[in-house]
Scaffold this motif. Structure first.
Motif, short mmCIF file in Angstrom:
data_model
loop_
_atom_site.label_atom_id
_atom_site.label_comp_id
_atom_site.label_asym_id
_atom_site.label_seq_id
_atom_site.Cartn_x
_atom_site.Cartn_y
_atom_site.Cartn_z
N CYS A 57 1.14 5.12 0.29
CA CYS A 57 0.30 6.16 0.89
C CYS A 57 1.07 7.47 0.98
O CYS A 57 2.29 7.47 1.17
N CYS A 99 -4.06 6.43 0.67
CA CYS A 99 -3.35 5.36 -0.04
C CYS A 99 -3.91 5.11 -1.44
O CYS A 99 -5.11 5.29 -1.69
N TYR A 143 0.86 -1.18 0.00
CA TYR A 143 0.00 0.00 0.00
C TYR A 143 0.90 1.24 0.00
O TYR A 143 1.68 1.44 0.93
#
Length: 658
Positions: free
Chosen positions: A637, A642, A635
């Motif tokens: 972000c 994100c 992920y």
């Protein structure tokens, strides 16, 4: 007969335990004795690896006539600047103000009531030192009012000198700082300014981050030029790895031979990051060799790292490291000796002293196997020479720098031994240097000293623990860093965004030091700013981000005007402008490890990485980050907002490039 220093823990103080001088350690006992006798304090500050400290010790402090004058007319106090940087900072500021320059050994004369300085200097030859002592004795006896007035003026200056004017460090300010640095860059030899030259590790880190954020090729060229010049010069140990403290010449040929933990930890990180950015084989080799130097030559039985190796061996500077052509031939034979002399710039006239030369490696050898054999034979011969002394005290701040460097080196070079060494060091420092919830400055042989931790101890240790958390995924290091930073916010904050160097409940000196300049190592304020910024990115804490921004602004005026002395401040500012860029990698298989490797390969200054299972306890970046179709995912972000999770390397690289 040994003096009072026989009970000290500092190796530097122990070097003076057999002096005829009746030394005291810094403390109330010394000041009480000076008040009882109504004599001034003679303060001598140095450190174990300091060449000129040894010279003054041999000339003056081992001399009976000098000792007699000191013992009769003064209370003599010896301080290890590495153990008590707060004392060093206050009186070095006075020395610089009074003489226009500083250095070690530092020699100050203080009033017995409150430690106010009325004379300051550095190294004195014996005859000049005796003359100085005589003049002080006469002034103390016949012109006491003048002495008191002078000490009051200096104390007032020290108390007012901590005032600063904040200034934000935005993208424009960073561009301006790089332009100022370029004006002082030595395009011929690398580095900045003229001789003597110190490795500009924090400035190089700034330039690497600036290049990563902006693509500025000028910044990268200054880094590559300086790093190659240092790595090929005499300042770098071509046989065993590791950098000496500084070069006495502009071309990095002849070093001042002491090797410091703080220099090598920071330079390891610089060469590692240069290797990451460019793939440079030279940078990768130097990073590995420097890491090996830390483990082999500075490692302690407790798992931490010693402070330094001395410049001298058997009382001769550079004796361990310099070679003549004849000495090479004696070890290698005539043919290999001549070939090695040509490769290593060892000349008949010599590049150092006594006809000897430092070893340089201006070009890679055309036969690596031959060179490896030669290096091993020379190292074996060198091991039979007198060896430099080792200051084996463990300083919290510098071990924090080593933890950060080794944790990153372990992940970027795929060398688990380095991560394990960082972990062992962190475990020792946390277990030994935290006493009753508060950080101490140093230990020796596993026994912690009395001196309280200062601001850079808190900032650099937290920085190291946060790097170790990112390398291992272990939440305990994030938690430990948070506790250390909480102490800093509670006890070191100045109420106007910056940080004092000492805590609000620390021993009161003639002034409360607050040094914003990054010199050989990060200042307390910049060290804390960097750690606060990283902690904020890993946890989402707005309070820590605000503290980081405030600390950067506190040093902003200095950074804008003198970027060479604000390298870490500006490097942290680059991260603040670029980030936060957060990558959370979930999973525990080969796919997850590959995603983590790619994430760590990013050069973004604001990057932080968290690796582990979804919703791992104590790791905020992994909260609510599920596996994707049962498999690993990354992920990416920005400020906890994100992108869609990436499950392949290509997807992750595209996300990081945006």
């Amino acid at each position: 007969m040994s003096n009072r220093l026989a009970a000290a823990t500092s190796p530097y103080l122990l070097q003076h335990r057999d002096n005829p001088v009746d030394w005291y350690e810094w403390g109330e006992e010394a000041f009480a004795e000076a008040r009882r006798r109504d004599v001034p304090i003679l303060l001598s500050v140095g450190y174990a690896a300091c060449h000129w400290c040894h010279v003054m010790a041999h000339e003056s402090f081992e001399d009976g006539a000098v000792a007699a004058v000191l013992n009769r007319n003064f209370v003599a106090v010896k301080v290890d600047r590495e153990e008590r940087p707060d004392i060093d900072a206050v009186y070095m500021q006075a020395t610089t103000a009074m003489t226009g320059q500083g250095g070690w050994p530092m020699t100050c004369v203080l009033t017995p009531d409150d430690g106010k300085p009325f004379f300051c200097g550095t190294y004195f030859p014996k005859a000049q030192f005796l003359q100085l002592l005589g003049a002080v004795v006469q002034a103390w006896a016949t012109r006491r009012a003048e002495v008191d007035a002078s000490s009051e003026r200096i104390a007032d200056y020290l108390a007012s000198a901590v005032e600063t004017r904040p200034a934000a460090l935005d993208a424009a300010a960073l561009d301006g700082a790089v332009t100022r640095l370029a004006a002082s860059y030595d395009a011929r030899h690398g580095g900045f300014g003229t001789a003597p030259k110190f490795p500009p590790s924090m400035v190089l880190e700034l330039l690497l981050r600036h290049h990563a954020r902006t693509g500025d090729e000028r910044s990268l060229a200054m880094v590559t030029g300086t790093c190659e010049a240092m790595a090929r010069g005499g300042i770098y140990d071509q046989l065993a790895g590791g950098f000496a403290r500084y070069s006495v010449d502009a071309a990095w040929v002849v070093p001042h031979f002491e090797k410091m933990l703080y220099d090598n930890a920071q330079l390891l990180r610089v060469y590692l990051h240069l290797h990451r950015a460019t793939g440079s084989p030279l940078a990768g080799r130097v990073a590995r060799e420097t890491a090996e130097f830390l483990l082999r030559d500075l490692g302690t039985p407790q798992g931490a790292f010693a402070s330094s190796l001395d410049a001298d061996a058997a009382g001769v500077e550079g004796l361990t490291y310099a070679w003549t052509p004849a000495e090479l031939a004696e070890v290698l034979g005539e043919q290999d000796g001549a070939r090695a002399a040509e490769l290593l710039e060892v000349t008949a006239a010599g590049t150092f002293e006594r006809g000897a030369s430092t070893l340089q490696l201006r070009a890679d050898p055309d036969d690596p196997a031959w060179w490896n054999g030669v290096r091993d034979r020379l190292l074996a011969a060198r091991a039979g020479r007198p060896q430099p002394g080792r200051d084996d005290k463990v300083v919290t701040s510098w071990n924090g720098l080593a933890i950060a460097a080794l944790a990153e080196a372990g992940t970027l070079l795929a060398e688990e031994r380095y991560v394990a060494a960082a972990r062992a060091c962190a475990e020792f420092v946390i277990a030994t240097h935290v006493v009753d919830g508060r950080l101490r400055r140093a230990s020796r042989d596993g026994v912690v000293g009395r001196a309280a931790g200062v601001a850079d101890d808190h900032g650099n240790l937290a920085e190291g623990l946060l790097a170790l958390h990112q390398a291992t995924g272990d939440a305990r290091w994030l938690d430990a860093a948070g506790g250390i930073l909480e102490t800093a916010l509670t006890h070191f904050a100045d109420g106007a965004d910056g940080f004092h160097d000492v805590a609000d409940d620390a021993e009161r000196l003639v002034a409360r030091p607050k040094n914003l300049a990054d010199n050989a190592e990060p200042a307390g304020t910049s060290a804390l700013a960097g750690a606060m910024l990283t902690y904020a990115a890993l946890t989402g804490s707005a309070r820590h981000r605000e503290a980081a921004d405030g600390a950067l602004a506190a040093a902003g005026t200095l950074a804008r005007q003198e970027p060479r002395f604000a390298g870490w401040t500006l490097a942290v500012a680059e991260a603040a402008v670029a980030g936060p860029l957060q990558v959370a990698v979930v999973g525990d298989d080969d796919a997850a490890r590959e995603l983590a490797r790619l994430a760590r390969a990013s050069t973004s200054p604001g990057l932080v990485v968290a690796v582990g299972q979804p919703d791992a306890p104590g790791v905020p970046l992994l909260a609510e980050r599920p596996l994707v179709r049962g498999g690993a995912a990354a992920y990416v972000c920005r400020g906890f907002v994100c992108d869609m999770p990436a499950t392949t390397g290509q997807e992750l690289e595209r996300a990081l490039a945006r």
